[in-house]
Design an enzyme around this catalytic site. Sequence first.
Site, mmCIF file in Angstrom:
data_model
loop_
_atom_site.group_PDB
_atom_site.id
_atom_site.type_symbol
_atom_site.label_atom_id
_atom_site.label_comp_id
_atom_site.label_asym_id
_atom_site.label_seq_id
_atom_site.Cartn_x
_atom_site.Cartn_y
_atom_site.Cartn_z
ATOM 1 N N GLY A 58 0.873 -1.183 -0.059
ATOM 2 C CA GLY A 58 -0.013 0.044 0.325
ATOM 3 C C GLY A 58 0.876 1.302 -0.034
ATOM 4 N N ASN A 59 0.390 2.502 0.331
ATOM 5 C CA ASN A 59 0.960 3.708 0.459
ATOM 6 C C ASN A 59 0.275 4.667 1.284
ATOM 7 O OD1 ASN A 59 -1.283 5.261 -1.042
ATOM 8 N ND2 ASN A 59 -0.944 3.870 -2.531
ATOM 9 N N HIS A 60 0.663 5.704 1.599
ATOM 10 C CA HIS A 60 0.537 6.560 2.681
ATOM 11 C C HIS A 60 -0.910 7.542 2.281
ATOM 12 C CE1 HIS A 60 3.837 5.195 4.971
ATOM 13 N NE2 HIS A 60 4.820 5.704 4.300
#
Length: 405
Positions: free
Chosen positions: A211-213
Amino acid sequence: MARVVLGVAGGIAAYKACEVLRRLRDSGHDVRVVPTANALNFVGAATWEALSGHPVSTQVWDDVHEVPHVRIGQHADLVLVAPATADLMARAATGRADDLLTNILLTAHCPVVMFPAMHTEMWLHAATQANVATLRSRGVVVVDPDSGRLTGADTGPGRLPDPVDIRAVAEAVVEEPGLAPGAAAQDMAGLRVVVSAGGTQEQIDPVRYLGNHSSGLMGIGIARAARLRGAEVILVGAHMDHEPPAGVSVRRVSSTGDLAATMAELSPQADVVVMAAAPADFTVAAAAGHKIKKVGDAGLSLDLVQTTDVLATLAASRHEGQTIVGFAAETADSREHLLELGTAKLARKGADLLVCNDVSGGKVFGQARTSVVVIDRDRIVAEATGSKQVVAHRICDAVLAQRAD
């Protein structure tokens, strides 16, 4: 700190105004509550006084020597009415001044924002709609109510939005009063807007993902801003740390593949497509069907493949008159470097507008404030720094300007 007058009309939704008051006070604003007499049947004066720290009155005859019916409105930075009943809006639209709140509405020099709440039949009645149109024509921001459970077993449009939504709109107008005219004029009415938000998740096994932020806050802000300005909005939400705004349709997605498919489905009917989501550039070639176990000291290698380029695909298949907006979250050494990276990305993707921001050092993601530069193929069309809700309106301004060219 802003001076906010919180008007409360006599409806069951008055209890939600207690939470609106608390949230505004927690943000540092000085809030004075001015209820109608009927509102005190739902929440008493002692509650308002304890929560606000100010005395409460419904009539112009209290503390006459201070001329409250004029002074309070003149000194306010925002008059926020939540809930605004059909009766209160009817009195305001006709210029009545028969209690303290309606007097304040006539004397306020600041933006006025109303959040109606009533039964569906009352909201849809021609008289109420005419009063809303009159108020908007005079510069009052009247926010369409949410749909959902009302008093008793009834459901439908007429529900007061969540206090989080009310605070977001109020604080945006306080931060930038210039947003109010566009919202009052409903300058995006008639447009269908599809906005994506949040970060995608690429499955590794049943319990793990890449995932990412991205928190989704920017995309949520754009959806809220477009809806406030009259657009019909669909929010395509990947993983989001915040609840979607009131009044928008929501489609939930998980992976970049899900996002690509949903955007491809919805975009042909849209006038404006905003790709604010952060899709993964890579996904696992073959996700495991079971939880991957650690084996001794061995590491884990993943075979990654590129995902669909959602923005480029949407831009390539756009229909005539459609506006495509992309985002470029870059790690840049300088403003010039950011613009260089953004210009190159815009050329690759083929979008009409690109919103560029620098995320070096973890800035922007999950934060309430941001700084962006909006570019088209030839020039910088907008720059904005502030809360993401204010920046969202600036992006909407850029979209309207692009469509007017």
